[in-house]
Design a protein around this motif. Sequence first.
Motif, PDB file in Angstrom:
ATOM      1  N   PHE A   1       0.798  -1.226   0.000  1.00 38.25           N
ATOM      2  CA  PHE A   1       0.000   0.000   0.000  1.00 38.25           C
ATOM      3  C   PHE A   1       0.836   1.285   0.000  1.00 38.25           C
ATOM      4  N   VAL A   2       2.054   1.215   0.545  1.00 39.94           N
ATOM      5  CA  VAL A   2       2.882   2.409   0.717  1.00 39.94           C
ATOM      6  C   VAL A   2       3.947   2.481  -0.376  1.00 39.94           C
ATOM      7  N   PRO A   3       4.148   3.649  -0.998  1.00 37.50           N
ATOM      8  CA  PRO A   3       5.219   3.772  -1.988  1.00 37.50           C
ATOM      9  C   PRO A   3       6.581   3.401  -1.400  1.00 37.50           C
ATOM     10  N   VAL A   4       7.389   2.728  -2.190  1.00 39.97           N
ATOM     11  CA  VAL A   4       8.741   2.369  -1.752  1.00 39.97           C
ATOM     12  C   VAL A   4       9.580   3.644  -1.772  1.00 39.97           C
ATOM     13  N   PRO A   5      10.009   4.150  -0.608  1.00 39.10           N
ATOM     14  CA  PRO A   5      10.707   5.442  -0.579  1.00 39.10           C
ATOM     15  C   PRO A   5      12.077   5.413  -1.243  1.00 39.10           C
ATOM     16  N   ALA A   6      12.790   4.320  -1.064  1.00 36.70           N
ATOM     17  CA  ALA A   6      14.115   4.157  -1.662  1.00 36.70           C
ATOM     18  C   ALA A   6      14.474   2.683  -1.585  1.00 36.70           C
ATOM     19  N   THR A   7      15.337   2.244  -2.475  1.00 36.47           N
ATOM     20  CA  THR A   7      15.779   0.856  -2.465  1.00 36.47           C
ATOM     21  C   THR A   7      17.220   0.788  -1.979  1.00 36.47           C
ATOM     22  N   PRO A   8      17.681  -0.395  -1.540  1.00 40.12           N
ATOM     23  CA  PRO A   8      19.085  -0.521  -1.139  1.00 40.12           C
ATOM     24  C   PRO A   8      20.055  -0.066  -2.223  1.00 40.12           C
TER      25      PRO A   8
ATOM     26  N   PRO B   1       1.895   6.867  -9.442  1.00 41.88           N
ATOM     27  CA  PRO B   1       1.073   5.662  -9.579  1.00 41.88           C
ATOM     28  C   PRO B   1       1.153   5.118 -11.002  1.00 41.88           C
ATOM     29  N   LEU B   2       0.794   3.863 -11.157  1.00 38.21           N
ATOM     30  CA  LEU B   2       0.858   3.225 -12.481  1.00 38.21           C
ATOM     31  C   LEU B   2      -0.019   3.960 -13.484  1.00 38.21           C
ATOM     32  N   SER B   3      -1.093   4.546 -13.002  1.00 35.54           N
ATOM     33  CA  SER B   3      -1.996   5.280 -13.885  1.00 35.54           C
ATOM     34  C   SER B   3      -1.329   6.521 -14.492  1.00 35.54           C
ATOM     35  N   ALA B   4      -0.220   6.976 -13.880  1.00 32.63           N
ATOM     36  CA  ALA B   4       0.495   8.148 -14.381  1.00 32.63           C
ATOM     37  C   ALA B   4       1.709   7.758 -15.229  1.00 32.63           C
ATOM     38  N   ILE B   5       1.786   6.481 -15.586  1.00 29.06           N
ATOM     39  CA  ILE B   5       2.866   5.977 -16.440  1.00 29.06           C
ATOM     40  C   ILE B   5       2.257   5.511 -17.755  1.00 29.06           C
ATOM     41  N   SER B   6       2.847   5.899 -18.851  1.00 29.39           N
ATOM     42  CA  SER B   6       2.325   5.513 -20.167  1.00 29.39           C
ATOM     43  C   SER B   6       2.164   4.002 -20.273  1.00 29.39           C
TER      44      SER B   6
ATOM     45  N   GLN C   1       2.017 -13.430  -3.475  1.00 26.08           N
ATOM     46  CA  GLN C   1       0.858 -13.783  -2.657  1.00 26.08           C
ATOM     47  C   GLN C   1       0.140 -12.553  -2.101  1.00 26.08           C
ATOM     48  N   LEU C   2       0.905 -11.506  -1.780  1.00 25.30           N
ATOM     49  CA  LEU C   2       0.337 -10.353  -1.083  1.00 25.30           C
ATOM     50  C   LEU C   2      -0.038  -9.192  -1.998  1.00 25.30           C
ATOM     51  N   TRP C   3       0.564  -9.127  -3.172  1.00 31.90           N
ATOM     52  CA  TRP C   3       0.305  -8.010  -4.082  1.00 31.90           C
ATOM     53  C   TRP C   3      -0.388  -8.507  -5.347  1.00 31.90           C
ATOM     54  N   PRO C   4      -1.258  -7.697  -5.926  1.00 33.16           N
ATOM     55  CA  PRO C   4      -1.761  -8.021  -7.273  1.00 33.16           C
ATOM     56  C   PRO C   4      -0.663  -7.740  -8.293  1.00 33.16           C
ATOM     57  N   LYS C   5      -0.799  -8.288  -9.464  1.00 32.53           N
ATOM     58  CA  LYS C   5       0.201  -8.092 -10.507  1.00 32.53           C
ATOM     59  C   LYS C   5       0.380  -6.606 -10.841  1.00 32.53           C
ATOM     60  N   ARG C   6      -0.700  -5.877 -10.836  1.00 32.44           N
ATOM     61  CA  ARG C   6      -0.624  -4.449 -11.141  1.00 32.44           C
ATOM     62  C   ARG C   6       0.309  -3.740 -10.164  1.00 32.44           C
ATOM     63  N   ARG C   7       0.238  -4.106  -8.892  1.00 33.84           N
ATOM     64  CA  ARG C   7       1.104  -3.490  -7.880  1.00 33.84           C
ATOM     65  C   ARG C   7       2.558  -3.894  -8.104  1.00 33.84           C
TER      66      ARG C   7
ATOM     67  N   ASP D   1      -2.219  -9.910 -27.990  1.00 36.65           N
ATOM     68  CA  ASP D   1      -2.544 -11.144 -27.275  1.00 36.65           C
ATOM     69  C   ASP D   1      -2.966 -10.895 -25.813  1.00 36.65           C
ATOM     70  N   GLY D   2      -3.066  -9.644 -25.425  1.00 40.06           N
ATOM     71  CA  GLY D   2      -3.526  -9.338 -24.077  1.00 40.06           C
ATOM     72  C   GLY D   2      -2.546  -9.722 -22.988  1.00 40.06           C
ATOM     73  N   LEU D   3      -1.256  -9.704 -23.301  1.00 36.06           N
ATOM     74  CA  LEU D   3      -0.250 -10.143 -22.336  1.00 36.06           C
ATOM     75  C   LEU D   3       0.080  -9.109 -21.282  1.00 36.06           C
ATOM     76  N   ALA D   4      -0.497  -7.906 -21.405  1.00 26.91           N
ATOM     77  CA  ALA D   4      -0.291  -6.866 -20.392  1.00 26.91           C
ATOM     78  C   ALA D   4      -1.604  -6.469 -19.735  1.00 26.91           C
ATOM     79  N   GLU D   5      -2.618  -7.316 -19.845  1.00 32.57           N
ATOM     80  CA  GLU D   5      -3.932  -6.985 -19.294  1.00 32.57           C
ATOM     81  C   GLU D   5      -3.892  -6.784 -17.794  1.00 32.57           C
ATOM     82  N   CYS D   6      -2.994  -7.473 -17.101  1.00 28.04           N
ATOM     83  CA  CYS D   6      -2.931  -7.345 -15.646  1.00 28.04           C
ATOM     84  C   CYS D   6      -2.439  -5.970 -15.208  1.00 28.04           C
ATOM     85  N   ALA D   7      -1.884  -5.189 -16.144  1.00 25.36           N
ATOM     86  CA  ALA D   7      -1.384  -3.854 -15.821  1.00 25.36           C
ATOM     87  C   ALA D   7      -2.469  -2.795 -15.932  1.00 25.36           C
TER      88      ALA D   7
END
Length: 228
Positions: free
Chosen positions: A32-39, A57-62, A138-144, A221-227
């Motif tokens: 639920f929370v944006p990843v602030p930074a990675t290692p 958010p993903l909605s703001a990415i082409s 298990q915990l995140w949907p593919k879109r996440r 072929d709908g291979l990105a439908e989960c996005a």
Amino acid sequence: MRFSIRRILRWLVALALGLAAFSVGWAALYRFVPVPATPLMLIRAAGGAGLEHDWVPLSAISPHLARAVIASEDTLFCGHGGFDWAAIEGAFEDNEEGARLRGGSTISQQTAKNAFLWPDRSWTRKGVEVWFTLLIEQLWPKRRILEVYLNSIEWGDGVYGAEAAARHHFKKPASALTRREAALLAVVLPSPRKWSPNPPGAYVARRAGIIERRMAIVERDGLAECAR
């Protein structure tokens, strides 16, 4: 002596359970929370690379970029459970003599590595990567998973995520990326500090054309439908 060994074993079990519970909670938080930074971001920044990173958010990415990375990195992303076993088997066969781990990583595995783990190619890190891959599947949907991936991946020296990459390389927001620009960004992912999407070299330009054709298949072929 027996008592001491049992005591040590109990502590080890408690430690393992504690680490497992912590990792589950950490993965659940990033659902639920944006990843602030990675290692990797922190390590590169400490080395003087700088840090350009703007979470969107993903909605703001082409959607072109989502299709481009799926076409380039993991065409089975929407359908697998985190691992492409055929690709992994091929990678192990290719590296059997040197016992090196190379290739075969899905977008889910790369997301687990980027969000939670240190940059390393050891068997230990790879094993922990498997655990976190299972957790996020298990915990995140593919879109996440794709959203975190596109916001965390390295796209240049000190440049991370789609928004920073689009602004750094093309002077526009990630939402405005064209099909060609998305393909160029996808091409450089294996070596983002070596290759440039703008201006692209001959190899990057040629490879981008291949990715564009694959993007058409992904869309057909709908291979990105989960996005969506």
